[in-house]
Design an enzyme around this catalytic site. Structure first.
Site, short mmCIF file in Angstrom:
data_model
loop_
_atom_site.label_atom_id
_atom_site.label_comp_id
_atom_site.label_asym_id
_atom_site.label_seq_id
_atom_site.Cartn_x
_atom_site.Cartn_y
_atom_site.Cartn_z
N SER A 30 14.91 90.34 26.06
CA SER A 30 13.96 89.24 26.18
C SER A 30 12.55 89.74 26.47
O SER A 30 11.98 90.46 25.67
CB SER A 30 14.47 88.27 27.27
OG SER A 30 13.81 87.04 27.19
N ASP A 57 20.35 83.50 18.36
CA ASP A 57 19.27 83.22 19.31
C ASP A 57 18.10 82.56 18.59
O ASP A 57 17.75 82.95 17.47
CB ASP A 57 18.82 84.53 19.96
CG ASP A 57 17.72 84.35 20.98
OD1 ASP A 57 17.63 83.26 21.58
OD2 ASP A 57 16.95 85.30 21.20
N HIS A 111 21.13 84.96 22.59
CA HIS A 111 20.08 85.74 23.25
C HIS A 111 20.68 86.89 24.06
O HIS A 111 20.08 87.96 24.15
CB HIS A 111 19.30 84.80 24.17
CG HIS A 111 18.06 85.38 24.74
ND1 HIS A 111 16.97 85.74 23.99
CD2 HIS A 111 17.71 85.65 26.03
CE1 HIS A 111 16.01 86.19 24.78
NE2 HIS A 111 16.43 86.15 26.02
#
Length: 543
Positions: free
Chosen positions: A266, A458, A520
């Site tokens: 991330s 994601d 994700h």
């Protein structure tokens, strides 16, 4: 990754106007002084005339619409520092900095580079039997202290389950910015998870199966970390990480000689290029950095933001989440978004990078978020926004807030939270969000291999955007990498040999992977596949 609502606009002017200074209260706890709204007025007047019309209008709107919120008060976490006598080891950075050696040229130099005199590392040997997390595996926890800035970063180290004397060491970083790496530990790739009854459940696919792993809560005021001051940009955080690793490997030289890898997901797409570049900038170091891994990262917004519309509108391998009208609206907003990001890239100033983040996130990301779908997985609805759409985090948070757990780990704050929205806000409103940290990747590639992997379900840091920026990156191997074709990525090491788990392309020191059926957090959705490619990467495949 945690995105902000417009309610946080009120703090933009404060963050851009002046860094927070900290006063010490009588009880020893840092407390931020009240900020004066006049600082905002004076600073705005000074800079506004030099800004482009659209950006100048943005700041004028900030001043008008959110004046009632000024000034604000920001308070540090409540904490009680344990005396050094309660720790098993205390490593002084000043002692390391004072050691000089004679080089091959006969000249004296410091044994280890870097500003270290202000740092200490406190170490506690964790008793696994008290917590039930990976019994039989050696563990350490503690704090890195920056005594000058009153910063204290919490870490938790797990030795390899396999061959700790020879297996590599890996640093894991969650993103946010402002989310604890203990989320990665207990929800994704660590040795255990916590069930709804607060019971510890072993993870057979833990990344410490064949590597020792350090989970670090950074920047300060994230997870169990705390401070009387703040860190609000990635570069400042990098200095702390370099100090942590240097002092840790000094205390445990048995790990210093082994390969070291830095990994995360991330917003770690921002962190890792900076942190790797910081480590590699030091000639004399005890950090044996061999590679970097970034999962579903935000690294090059200018190249990644155009891929949000395709991912949300059915062009990323999954059904469309948005209707055609909304998709067209996103297309219409993209030109202005990219123009703002380009201006941010040119100046790297908060005065232009903040408007870029606010406009682009509102025009490009908000339409998806308003659907109620999980921004971290286009296949599912968001079950609980307060827990980032993953209710499992509630049990993890409750378990970590138990007094017995905090005592066993030597924790010094009164409570744990998985994500700190204040850190997220501060990074955003200091302009860090849209800065071009991808520009550091070519210099990193000159020295070590880099893996970019992405779960293909994601939305928020989607695989289309990660493929796009890796293909577009300007570096000596750019042409060969861009021309390389995606090939099947298959399991090779167990009973599922031959099973397709994704696609991979690689050239020189650069590798990209698309992982099928993962959102994700790849290790959460595809634990077997994640351990497969992780072990093979550490073993030297693809580089």
């Amino acid at each position: 990754m945690k995105f902000l609502t417009t309610g946080l606009l009120a703090t933009a002017a404060l963050a851009a106007a002046q860094e927070q200074h900290v006063l010490q209260a009588e009880d020893g706890h840092g407390q931020a002084p009240q900020r004066d709204a006049s600082i905002f007025d004076e600073t705005l007047q000074k800079f506004q005339s030099s800004l482009e019309d659209g950006i100048s209008h943005f700041w004028s709107e900030m001043k008008t619409n959110f004046k009632d919120y000024l000034p604000l008060i920001s308070l540090p976490k409540k904490h009680t520092r344990r005396p050094d006598s309660e720790w098993d080891h205390v490593v002084r950075g000043a002692d390391i900095e004072s050691v000089w050696v004679q080089g091959a040229d006969g000249e004296k130099r410091r044994e280890i580079d870097g500003k270290l005199h202000n740092y200490d590392l406190r170490v506690k040997a964790v008793d696994p039997s008290k917590l039930g997390v990976d019994p039989g595996v050696k563990q350490y926890s503690g704090y890195l202290d920056d005594n000058d800035a009153d910063k204290h970063l919490f870490y938790w180290f797990f030795e390899s389950r396999n061959d700790p004397k020879n297996d590599p060491v890996v640093l894991w970083l969650n993103g946010g910015p402002g989310c604890s790496s203990l989320t990665g530990l207990f929800l994704e790739l660590g040795p255990a998870t916590i069930d709804k009854n607060l019971k510890v459940v072993s993870n057979p696919y833990s990344w410490n199966s064949n590597a020792s792993v350090i989970f670090l809560d950074q920047p300060v005021n994230v997870g169990f970390s705390y401070s009387g001051s703040s860190v609000s940009d990635t570069v400042a955080a990098g200095k702390d990480v370099y100090a942590l690793l240097t002092l840790f490997f000094k205390q445990f030289p048995e790990y210093a000689s082994q390969d070291f890898h830095i990994s995360g997901e991330s917003y770690a797409g921002h962190y890792i290029p900076v942190f790797a570049a910081e480590i590699l900038s030091h000639k004399n170091t005890n950090i044996n950095l061999k590679s970097a891994l970034i999962g579903n990262g935000l690294t090059d917004p200018l190249t990644q933001y155009p891929q949000y519309r395709p991912m949300a509108c059915g062009e990323g391998g999954y059904p469309a989440v948005l209707d055609q009208g909304t998709c067209r609206s996103m297309d219409n907003s993209l030109e202005r978004c990219l123009s703002l990001i380009e201006t941010c890239y040119s100046s790297e100033s908060a005065w232009v990078c903040v408007p870029a983040a606010m406009y682009c996130n509102s025009a490009i990301l908000a339409p998806y978020q308003q659907t109620g779908m999980n921004p971290y997985d286009v296949r599912t609805k968001c079950e609980d926004m307060a827990s980032l759409c993953y209710p499992q985090l509630n049990a993890i948070t409750k378990w970590l807030n138990q007094e017995s757990v905090m005592q066993a780990l030597g924790v010094e704050v009164q409570s744990y939270e998985s994500c700190n929205s204040g850190i997220n806000r501060d990074f955003l409103f200091h302009g860090d969000w849209m800065k071009p940290y991808h520009r550091l990747v070519p210099s990193v590639l000159e020295k070590i291999p880099v893996l970019i992997y992405a779960g293909d379900a994601d939305f928020i840091c989607n695989w289309l955007g990660n493929l796009a920026w890796t293909d577009a990156l300007e570096w000596p191997g750019h042409k060969k990498f861009a021309e390389a074709k995606l090939e099947d990525l298959k399991i090779v090491n167990n009973k599922d040999k031959g099973k397709k788990i994704g696609q991979v392309k690689s050239s020189g020191n650069f590798t990209f992977m698309r992982i099928f059926g993962a959102g994700h957090m790849v290790p959460l959705n595809q634990p077997e596949a994640s351990l497969e490619f992780f072990n093979r990467w550490l073993g030297g495949e693809w580089h």
